[in-house]
Motif scaffolding. Sequence first.
Motif, PDB file in Angstrom:
ATOM      1  N   ARG A  96       0.860  -1.186   0.000  1.00 25.07           N
ATOM      2  CA  ARG A  96       0.000   0.000   0.000  1.00 25.07           C
ATOM      3  C   ARG A  96       0.897   1.237   0.000  1.00 25.07           C
ATOM      4  O   ARG A  96       2.062   1.172   0.386  1.00 25.07           O
ATOM      5  CB  ARG A  96      -0.886   0.006   1.247  1.00 25.07           C
ATOM      6  N   ARG A  97       0.317   2.352  -0.380  1.00 24.19           N
ATOM      7  CA  ARG A  97       1.072   3.615  -0.448  1.00 24.19           C
ATOM      8  C   ARG A  97       1.690   3.986   0.900  1.00 24.19           C
ATOM      9  O   ARG A  97       2.716   4.647   0.948  1.00 24.19           O
ATOM     10  CB  ARG A  97       0.172   4.758  -0.907  1.00 24.19           C
ATOM     11  N   SER A  98       1.089   3.575   1.971  1.00 24.17           N
ATOM     12  CA  SER A  98       1.571   3.972   3.298  1.00 24.17           C
ATOM     13  C   SER A  98       2.613   3.010   3.875  1.00 24.17           C
ATOM     14  O   SER A  98       3.046   3.185   5.001  1.00 24.17           O
ATOM     15  CB  SER A  98       0.386   4.074   4.265  1.00 24.17           C
ATOM     16  N   ASP A  99       3.018   2.013   3.104  1.00 18.91           N
ATOM     17  CA  ASP A  99       3.958   1.008   3.604  1.00 18.91           C
ATOM     18  C   ASP A  99       5.417   1.423   3.442  1.00 18.91           C
ATOM     19  O   ASP A  99       5.755   2.270   2.619  1.00 18.91           O
ATOM     20  CB  ASP A  99       3.772  -0.321   2.851  1.00 18.91           C
ATOM     21  N   ILE A 100       6.253   0.752   4.218  1.00 23.18           N
ATOM     22  CA  ILE A 100       7.704   0.797   4.043  1.00 23.18           C
ATOM     23  C   ILE A 100       8.097  -0.604   3.591  1.00 23.18           C
ATOM     24  O   ILE A 100       7.803  -1.580   4.275  1.00 23.18           O
ATOM     25  CB  ILE A 100       8.425   1.142   5.363  1.00 23.18           C
ATOM     26  N   LEU A 101       8.734  -0.705   2.452  1.00 23.49           N
ATOM     27  CA  LEU A 101       9.201  -1.979   1.926  1.00 23.49           C
ATOM     28  C   LEU A 101      10.671  -2.146   2.266  1.00 23.49           C
ATOM     29  O   LEU A 101      11.481  -1.257   1.984  1.00 23.49           O
ATOM     30  CB  LEU A 101       9.006  -2.026   0.407  1.00 23.49           C
ATOM     31  N   VAL A 102      11.023  -3.281   2.874  1.00 20.88           N
ATOM     32  CA  VAL A 102      12.422  -3.588   3.172  1.00 20.88           C
ATOM     33  C   VAL A 102      12.857  -4.693   2.216  1.00 20.88           C
ATOM     34  O   VAL A 102      12.338  -5.813   2.260  1.00 20.88           O
ATOM     35  CB  VAL A 102      12.616  -4.035   4.639  1.00 20.88           C
ATOM     36  N   THR A 103      13.795  -4.352   1.342  1.00 19.14           N
ATOM     37  CA  THR A 103      14.296  -5.314   0.365  1.00 19.14           C
ATOM     38  C   THR A 103      15.665  -4.881  -0.146  1.00 19.14           C
ATOM     39  O   THR A 103      15.977  -3.694  -0.168  1.00 19.14           O
ATOM     40  CB  THR A 103      13.322  -5.476  -0.824  1.00 19.14           C
ATOM     41  N   GLY A 104      16.443  -5.851  -0.566  1.00 22.87           N
ATOM     42  CA  GLY A 104      17.702  -5.575  -1.244  1.00 22.87           C
ATOM     43  C   GLY A 104      17.572  -5.844  -2.731  1.00 22.87           C
ATOM     44  O   GLY A 104      18.541  -5.717  -3.479  1.00 22.87           O
ATOM     45  N   ASP A 105      16.380  -6.204  -3.187  1.00 23.09           N
ATOM     46  CA  ASP A 105      16.102  -6.535  -4.588  1.00 23.09           C
ATOM     47  C   ASP A 105      15.646  -5.263  -5.307  1.00 23.09           C
ATOM     48  O   ASP A 105      14.571  -4.735  -5.027  1.00 23.09           O
ATOM     49  CB  ASP A 105      15.003  -7.606  -4.617  1.00 23.09           C
ATOM     50  N   TYR A 106      16.478  -4.778  -6.237  1.00 20.27           N
ATOM     51  CA  TYR A 106      16.164  -3.512  -6.897  1.00 20.27           C
ATOM     52  C   TYR A 106      14.937  -3.598  -7.794  1.00 20.27           C
ATOM     53  O   TYR A 106      14.217  -2.611  -7.959  1.00 20.27           O
ATOM     54  CB  TYR A 106      17.366  -3.012  -7.698  1.00 20.27           C
ATOM     55  N   GLY A 107      14.663  -4.760  -8.364  1.00 16.72           N
ATOM     56  CA  GLY A 107      13.447  -4.921  -9.156  1.00 16.72           C
ATOM     57  C   GLY A 107      12.211  -4.761  -8.287  1.00 16.72           C
ATOM     58  O   GLY A 107      11.260  -4.061  -8.638  1.00 16.72           O
ATOM     59  N   LEU A 108      12.212  -5.394  -7.122  1.00 15.66           N
ATOM     60  CA  LEU A 108      11.106  -5.261  -6.182  1.00 15.66           C
ATOM     61  C   LEU A 108      11.049  -3.837  -5.625  1.00 15.66           C
ATOM     62  O   LEU A 108       9.962  -3.285  -5.424  1.00 15.66           O
ATOM     63  CB  LEU A 108      11.245  -6.286  -5.051  1.00 15.66           C
ATOM     64  N   ALA A 109      12.193  -3.235  -5.411  1.00 19.01           N
ATOM     65  CA  ALA A 109      12.234  -1.845  -4.944  1.00 19.01           C
ATOM     66  C   ALA A 109      11.545  -0.928  -5.950  1.00 19.01           C
ATOM     67  O   ALA A 109      10.765  -0.045  -5.567  1.00 19.01           O
ATOM     68  CB  ALA A 109      13.683  -1.402  -4.723  1.00 19.01           C
ATOM     69  N   ALA A 110      11.806  -1.136  -7.239  1.00 18.27           N
ATOM     70  CA  ALA A 110      11.168  -0.323  -8.275  1.00 18.27           C
ATOM     71  C   ALA A 110       9.650  -0.487  -8.230  1.00 18.27           C
ATOM     72  O   ALA A 110       8.908   0.488  -8.349  1.00 18.27           O
ATOM     73  CB  ALA A 110      11.707  -0.702  -9.656  1.00 18.27           C
ATOM     74  N   LEU A 111       9.208  -1.711  -8.038  1.00 20.87           N
ATOM     75  CA  LEU A 111       7.777  -1.971  -7.919  1.00 20.87           C
ATOM     76  C   LEU A 111       7.195  -1.258  -6.700  1.00 20.87           C
ATOM     77  O   LEU A 111       6.119  -0.663  -6.766  1.00 20.87           O
ATOM     78  CB  LEU A 111       7.553  -3.475  -7.777  1.00 20.87           C
ATOM     79  N   GLY A 112       7.910  -1.327  -5.582  1.00 19.54           N
ATOM     80  CA  GLY A 112       7.456  -0.656  -4.371  1.00 19.54           C
ATOM     81  C   GLY A 112       7.340   0.841  -4.551  1.00 19.54           C
ATOM     82  O   GLY A 112       6.356   1.459  -4.134  1.00 19.54           O
TER      83      GLY A 112
END
Length: 156
Positions: A69-85
């Motif tokens: 959701r827009r209000s989330d913080i995504l924790v990842t080291g995956d740049y593809g997933l980061a772009a999606l976030g």
Amino acid sequence: MERVRNRVVVDADACPVKPEIARTVRACGATALLVSSHAHVLVPEDRVEVVTVDASDQAADLYIANALRRSDILVTGDYGLAALGLSRGAAVLTPRGKEIRETDIDGLLEQRHFSAKLRRGGTRTKGPPAFTDEDRNRFQQKLTKLLQGVQENDGH
């Protein structure tokens, strides 16, 4: 006005800061959603939900992409997933405490592509440096600031 962020969504399979996430969400009155494959056994805790997905290559990423959701913080080291976030409006934080922003993602994806191309060609590339207590502390400080809505203008 800074968006209130009160849920941390974690690409949990290789995440080295799960204990810090649990402590920080409890201290800040937030919640966490840890998403991992069946290969990793995670135990739910107070304010920490665990979702287990099948072991297929992108199952955790797909689950996270659909849950963000827009209000989330995504924790990842995956740049593809980061772009999606980022495209979903989430804040993105690496386990080393670096906030990834829209201005960063194209260069990071390009770097990832270039390194993968080198490896496919037989070139050995360096992995990331060893994870340190300093990385762990930086992550926890940055996550706390994001959950508390502290705006930083330091460029990272």
